[in-house]
Design an enzyme around this catalytic site. Sequence first.
Site, PDB file in Angstrom:
ATOM      1  CD  GLU A 210      -2.347  -1.222   2.865  1.00  0.00           C
ATOM      2  OE1 GLU A 210      -3.193  -2.090   3.100  1.00  0.00           O
ATOM      3  OE2 GLU A 210      -1.954  -0.390   3.719  1.00  0.00           O
ATOM      4  CE  LYS A 212       5.437   5.252   6.795  1.00  0.00           C
ATOM      5  NZ  LYS A 212       4.878   6.576   7.114  1.00  0.00           N
ATOM      6  NE  ARG A 217      -2.602   4.124  12.146  1.00  0.00           N
ATOM      7  CZ  ARG A 217      -1.740   3.210  12.600  1.00  0.00           C
ATOM      8  NH1 ARG A 217      -0.472   3.539  12.817  1.00  0.00           N
ATOM      9  NH2 ARG A 217      -2.127   1.976  12.824  1.00  0.00           N
ATOM     10  NE  ARG A 232       1.640   7.780  16.211  1.00  0.00           N
ATOM     11  CZ  ARG A 232       2.183   6.901  15.382  1.00  0.00           C
ATOM     12  NH1 ARG A 232       2.062   7.048  14.080  1.00  0.00           N
ATOM     13  NH2 ARG A 232       2.846   5.864  15.847  1.00  0.00           N
ATOM     14  CD  GLU A 261      -1.007   7.857   7.687  1.00  0.00           C
ATOM     15  OE1 GLU A 261      -0.774   9.054   7.434  1.00  0.00           O
ATOM     16  OE2 GLU A 261      -0.197   7.101   8.229  1.00  0.00           O
ATOM     17  CG  PHE A 296      -4.208   1.757   6.688  1.00  0.00           C
ATOM     18  CD1 PHE A 296      -4.149   1.012   7.853  1.00  0.00           C
ATOM     19  CD2 PHE A 296      -3.748   3.060   6.715  1.00  0.00           C
ATOM     20  CE1 PHE A 296      -3.648   1.542   9.022  1.00  0.00           C
ATOM     21  CE2 PHE A 296      -3.242   3.614   7.882  1.00  0.00           C
ATOM     22  CZ  PHE A 296      -3.190   2.850   9.041  1.00  0.00           C
ATOM     23  NE  ARG A 367       7.760   0.971  16.698  1.00  0.00           N
ATOM     24  CZ  ARG A 367       7.298   2.017  16.017  1.00  0.00           C
ATOM     25  NH1 ARG A 367       7.271   1.980  14.688  1.00  0.00           N
ATOM     26  NH2 ARG A 367       6.875   3.099  16.642  1.00  0.00           N
TER      27      ARG A 367
END
Length: 503
Positions: A210, A212, A217, A232, A261, A296, A367
Amino acid sequence: MLFSQIVATSRDVGATRSRKVKVATLREALTRLEQAEVEPVVAWLSGELRQGRIGIGWRTVADIPATPADVAAVTVSEVDGTISAVAEVSGSGSAARRRELLADLFARTTADERDFLLRLLTGDLRQGALEGVMTDAIAAAADLPIEPVRRAFMLSGRLPATAVAAFDGGVDALTAFRLEVGRPVRPMLASPAESLADAWSELGGDVSVEYKLDGARIQVHRNGDEVRIFTRTLREITGSVPELVALVARLPCTSAVFDGETLALTDSGRPRPFQETMSRFGAESARDLLLHPYFFDCLHLDGVDLLDSPLEERLKALERVAPQHRIPGLIRPDSEGAATHFDDALAAGHEGVMVKSLTAPYAAGRRGRAWQKVKPEHTLDLVVLGAEWGYGRRTGYLSNLHLGARDPDGGAPIMVGKTFKGLTDALLQWQTDEFPRHERARDDHTVYLHPDLVVEIELDGVQVSTRYPGGLALRFARVLRYRPDKTAADADTIDAVRSLLPG
């Protein structure tokens, strides 16, 4: 429990870099708490108040006269009760009443206790008990596996509530936490990849590739006619983005949670600078700058939670209700198609691409390697530790930045380099005006800062060096922009910096 014992725990946690020692110190404190003390103490040792923001700043508390008590006698319950009373004060004369309540509390605290309270009340408490460390400590103190504790925190967004559930109800209480439409969950995060080929090699061909985007966010919640939008950092911005609210309200669904986003576009459809997008979050003056959403991920749709579903299923759900608002992406492209998509993203003015495993669930707040970001240049989000006064044309400005990476074990940020490259005149002026607000110390040459500000740095690479504490140094680092949407807890770790070493 005496409040002084919590102050001592905070001091001990901040005095060590060892994650193991931090967890053990916190665990010991947590096991000695009464049931009613768990929520406030976990909040305090995480650097926050269980009551949230209570309208207290340095102006309110700094000049409250009080002679420190000689003996520590104030209890946790008394401190928490006073803070609750302060939070409930409103209306005419509220400022004076808050000062009166706090003055009474300060008069009964020792010097160390007052210092802790001042920093806690003003959001300036930093003792190294980051969320991951506290999560481990809660699991250890409650004698529970870490995963249900971690998941409950990611779904609730609050460590105090997670701790109460862990101690009161164990695993059953923790697993009762569910995604709740209207309550934000911590976002899944991506790891940097060295190249598109490396990401492809690690994840295989079962991926989505995808764009970026260079946007901000957002997490969007819709429940019937109600739409709420969060950043975020889980800060609500619903009132600042009415065009996004109206758009989501028109989608063909009754309940949904989207991850994505938002960004502002030029008349030609290219992204505007990131700072212009961020200016919309709470700025009335920028309302004429329209934001566009690009989703997304779909975490919930029409009564069905999708967090544990593979990405491929979540993308299908997103396609059903918001196909025109999806981030441009390809499902299972071949390597040539992925490379072309990467080039197209750059040509459109975006940062690069995200390569995501189609089989991975949504790991809220984590993460991991299931999502990897690929950019043409290396970038890192680092903490500003200080700045040196400039010379020559930069005389009178705070210029050369001291940059630090996050310690994953909860210690202080680890310095990895300096740079003044990329600083415009406007940024120099902003730094000189803003940095004193975050100052913790200074000498003739440098202003040292609390680790509050995150800056995005572009670099050519990393090399081994004995010059800085982390044993690493950035090569040809230059400032891209500040990231007001990120906190120090979102900065890249020293491990992420180390991963950029050649070979």
